[in-house]
Design an enzyme around this catalytic site. Structure first.
Site, mmCIF file in Angstrom:
data_model
loop_
_atom_site.group_PDB
_atom_site.id
_atom_site.type_symbol
_atom_site.label_atom_id
_atom_site.label_comp_id
_atom_site.label_asym_id
_atom_site.label_seq_id
_atom_site.Cartn_x
_atom_site.Cartn_y
_atom_site.Cartn_z
ATOM 1 N N GLU A 651 -3.778 3.250 1.693
ATOM 2 C CA GLU A 651 -4.562 2.624 2.768
ATOM 3 C C GLU A 651 -5.745 1.838 2.202
ATOM 4 O O GLU A 651 -6.105 0.784 2.731
ATOM 5 C CB GLU A 651 -5.032 3.699 3.750
ATOM 6 N N GLU A 671 1.723 10.825 4.490
ATOM 7 C CA GLU A 671 1.114 11.775 5.418
ATOM 8 C C GLU A 671 2.130 12.644 6.152
ATOM 9 O O GLU A 671 1.871 13.824 6.440
ATOM 10 C CB GLU A 671 0.234 11.029 6.425
#
Length: 798
Positions: A651, A671
């Site tokens: 990210e 995730e």
């Protein structure tokens, strides 16, 4: 003379309650046996089956459905179970009981669940999808607390097999009831949440602290009278109204305005069960018609989520549910002989009884058990006890009516049932239409990160052990009237004192400051500046978790936690945030590179070990590494990816303008592998960077991609040999630095301003101030002059 009732014409599909049972023990009882939740539920179920008056073996053999409430140890994802727990509670109860149901259901969490289950399964029986249903639940919280860590600690674990896939776990059902925002501000306990509502109610009534407190005591004093005569009560003591509200060492303050005696008592060992069946099954099993109890009215409604409510002092959905149940039954409130209003806190009762015109001293009473603070708040199962108490009462007075109102969440979910021996066909309710009306009501805007002057809308002060006080406030911003949640800055003793002693804190003017770890409230802006001033952005000499190197107009930032694969925890986030604040504020810094120390990882994302240790986990307002939520990134930031860029590390790279990776680099939004989501921008930026279906695959599988695939997808600009990512990133930075920093900055600004305009021509012709600023800049003039003179430009970045 008792009126003879003709049962012969009743439809065989009509659902009826035919048995109720309860079980319980206190740790100071002479015959205390340290029963588990399964033991207590089975004991209650056996009592309910015996209450039918039929052959117990025949009733057990006829049970086709078992539905249970959740226990505390499986009501939230992180709830502890120090003595173990059942992995499939309804099946554990069924197996121990000797039943073989075709269907086993574990209901969502919430105090409404017993009545909600009953409302649901009367429909199931009426539709002939079930015939005999056992509802059950239990808590052994007192025993678990008493025996945890002792040599006599039993094992309450059970893992029943389910080869036929008949088990249905409906999940926690906590959506909208608990949020990360509430947790970040200490708003996690039921007393704190209800106290916010209670204080709002007092303000709306314009009553003094003294008068309102006395009214709470007067409301609950009659409950203690009932609890004192109930052999299953966890606290069978009579208390005067004054005793209930007088703060003492035993009756300590929990959350203003609640001392302990006004709070639901969860330290209980109690179980309750209800047997439902069709009239046809009751006839077949030979159950005496005098045992039959009919559901005359019902309703199930949900209030809007806490921060979405127009008024904190009332919960109209609960009142509407009771009124609708009465309407379905064709009764008015005067026809009800027995009541049980869910009484976890005073407002749960008064919110309903006052609009209905019921007073605390109504001769019928407002509880049949003694209430949650005194009989006991048996977790999600309390209202099963209320039903189990109501049924014998209406049997004892044929033709009478009992109303049970069950509450879940923070006056969030209300389920109501009206019971009587008077025969009645099952009546449909119209809760769905009422719910649509509630959902359509206006809601104030919610501001997650507020800053500025505001007024207090409601408040509480939570009292912890050792004198710790935490002020929690819901307020409204003066600018825009947005609603926010905040915690009082612990250093602001004056504001805490005001909340606890001022006759009416609601409406007081305060100041709120948004910070990465939460919103903090102070009495004045001056106090906020003293406590939270960050100072002018500037690079420091030393950092603990970051290395910083300045090379002319280039800033190199290295995440320096190689022992943790450069994963980030809050202290590292804060350092990175301050570094990038300084970078974007410094006119002499034109390009930045971010990388990770060592060859193993660029950044492995969140430091999950740090979070698992119980420490507060948060990211700055500017996002992961101070970048992923940062607006106006008007200078280029290059990610030099060495090794793994996982989760938050990927990210960070996606948030950078350019990415250089060495051949060993691996990227993944991983995730989903650890039960999380790419919430720091990954799930948004990746589908805007690569083909959507490719992004969806990567997000949903957590699949890793190498540097070459990342480049082919357009995520990476350049691929370098192993270990050479930083060298390649510096070369790219040098290329950028040969151009005008003003042009670079304004080019980024122009792309940012127009990226949301889908039509290309509209984007090209859209008004902007970029060209005007560029043409009046010193760099634009220098560039043209240098070109004409055939010399190298001397950029000034202005």
């Amino acid at each position: 003379m008792t009126k003879t009732v003709d049962y012969s014409s009743i439809d065989a599909r009509t659902p009826i309650v035919v048995g109720v049972g309860q079980a319980g023990e206190r740790i100071d009882d002479a015959d205390y046996r340290a029963l588990s939740p399964i033991d207590l539920a089975v004991a209650a179920a056996e009592a309910a089956i015996a209450d039918t008056g039929a052959d117990p073996r025949s009733v057990i053999a006829a049970i086709d459905t078992v539905a249970c409430t959740r226990q505390f140890e499986n009501s939230t994802p992180m709830a502890p179970a120090p003595l173990g727990k059942s992995t499939k509670f309804p099946l554990s109860v069924s197996n121990r009981l000797g039943a073989a149901p075709r269907r086993a259901v574990l209901e969502v969490a919430g105090g409404q669940s017993p009545q909600h289950l009953l409302n649901e399964f009367v429909d199931t029986i009426h539709a002939a999808a079930a015939e005999v249903v056992l509802l059950a639940g239990a808590e052994a919280i007192s025993t678990i607390r008493h025996l945890t860590g002792s040599d006599a600690a039993p094992d309450f674990g059970d893992d029943p097999a389910d080869p036929d896939d008949r088990y249905e776990d409906r999940g926690f059902g906590l959506a909208g009831l608990t949020t990360m925002e509430q947790a970040a501000h200490g708003l996690v306990s039921a007393p704190a949440q209800y106290a916010l509502l209670e204080n709002a109610r007092r303000a709306a009534r314009g009553e003094s602290r003294e008068k309102y407190t006395a009214a709470m005591g007067a409301l609950f004093a009659p409950f203690t009278e009932v609890a004192a005569t109930n052999p299953l009560s966890a606290a069978p003591e009579r208390h005067s109204a004054e005793e209930l509200v007088t703060v003492t060492e035993r009756n300590r303050m929990i959350a203003d305005p609640y001392p302990r005696f006004l709070v639901a008592r969860d330290q209980v060992n109690q179980g309750a069960a209800v047997v439902l069946m069709s009239v046809g099954a009751a006839r077949r099993l030979g159950i005496d018609e005098r045992k039959w109890v009919f559901l005359h009215g019902r309703a199930d409604l949900r209030e809007r989520n806490l921060l979405e409510r127009a008024d904190f002092g009332t919960a109209p959905a609960a009142v509407a549910a009771v009124r609708h149940a009465l309407a379905v039954a064709g009764l008015d409130i005067d026809r009800i002989n027995f009541f049980d209003f869910y009484s976890c806190f005073p407002i749960a009762v008064s919110n309903i009884t006052e609009p209905l015109g019921l007073s605390p001293d109504d001769p019928r009473g407002l509880t049949v058990t003694g209430g949650l603070p005194f009989f006991g708040g048996a977790g999600n199962n309390y209202s099963m006890h209320a039903i189990a108490e109501a049924v014998p009462r209406v049997r004892a007075e044929p033709g009478s009516y009992a109303l049970v109102s069950a509450n879940g969440g923070v006056l969030s979910k209300t389920s109501v049932g009206i019971y009587s021996t008077t025969p009645a066909e099952l009546r449909r309710d119209d809760s769905a239409a009422l719910q649509r009306e509630i959902d359509a009501l206006d809601s104030p805007s919610h501001v997650a990160h507020p800053d500025g002057w505001a007024t207090i809308e409601t408040y509480t002060v939570v009292h912890g052990r050792g004198g710790l006080r935490t002020g929690i406030v819901i307020g409204r911003l003066e600018d825009g009237d947005g609603r926010f949640l905040a915690q009082v800055a612990p250093e602001d003793d004056a504001l805490l004192e005001l909340l606890e002693t001022a006759e009416q804190p609601i409406g007081q003017r305060v100041h709120v400051t948004a910070l990465g770890y939460g919103n903090r409230l102070t009495g004045t802006a001056e106090t906020a500046r003293e406590l939270f001033a960050k100072g002018a952005p500037a690079l420091r000499e030393n950092y603990e978790f970051v290395k910083v190197r300045r090379d002319g107009h280039l800033l190199e930032v290295t995440i320096n936690r190689p022992e943790a694969r450069n994963s980030l925890h809050p202290p590292a986030h804060e350092e990175l945030d301050s570094v990038f604040d300084a970078f974007f504020a410094d006119r002499d810094l034109w390009v930045a590179i971010i990388t990770g120390e060592g060859a193993q990882a660029f950044c492995a994302g969140n430091d999950l070990v740090y979070g698992a240790g119980g420490k507060q986990v948060y990211i700055p307002l500017n996002g992961f590494a101070g970048l992923t939520s940062r607006k106006n990134m008007t200078k280029p930031v290059i990610a030099a990816v060495n090794g793994f860029a996982m989760g938050g590390g990927f990210e960070i790279a996606l948030a950078c303008h350019l990415v250089v990776a060495d051949e060993t680099a691996k990227f993944a939004l991983s995730e989903v592998k650890v039960g999380l989501v790419a919430g720091a921008g990954g799930a948004i930026r990746l589908p805007r960077s690569v083909p959507p279906k490719v992004a969806t695959e990567l997000i949903l599988t957590g699949r890793r991609i190498g540097a070459q695939e990342a480049r082919e997808l357009g995520v990476v600009n350049r691929v370098a040999p192993p270990g050479a990512a930083m060298t390649a990133a510096r070369a790219l930075a040098d290329e950028i630095l040969t151009g005008s920093p003003t042009s670079v900055r304004l080019s980024l600004a122009l792309m940012e301003q127009t990226q949301g305009i889908a039509d290309t021509v509209e984007a090209v012709t859209a008004p902007n101030d970029v060209i005007d600023e560029l043409m009046t800049s010193a760099d634009a003039i220098e560039g043209m002059v240098a070109f004409a003179m055939k010399r190298t430009p001397q950029w000034k970045n202005r």
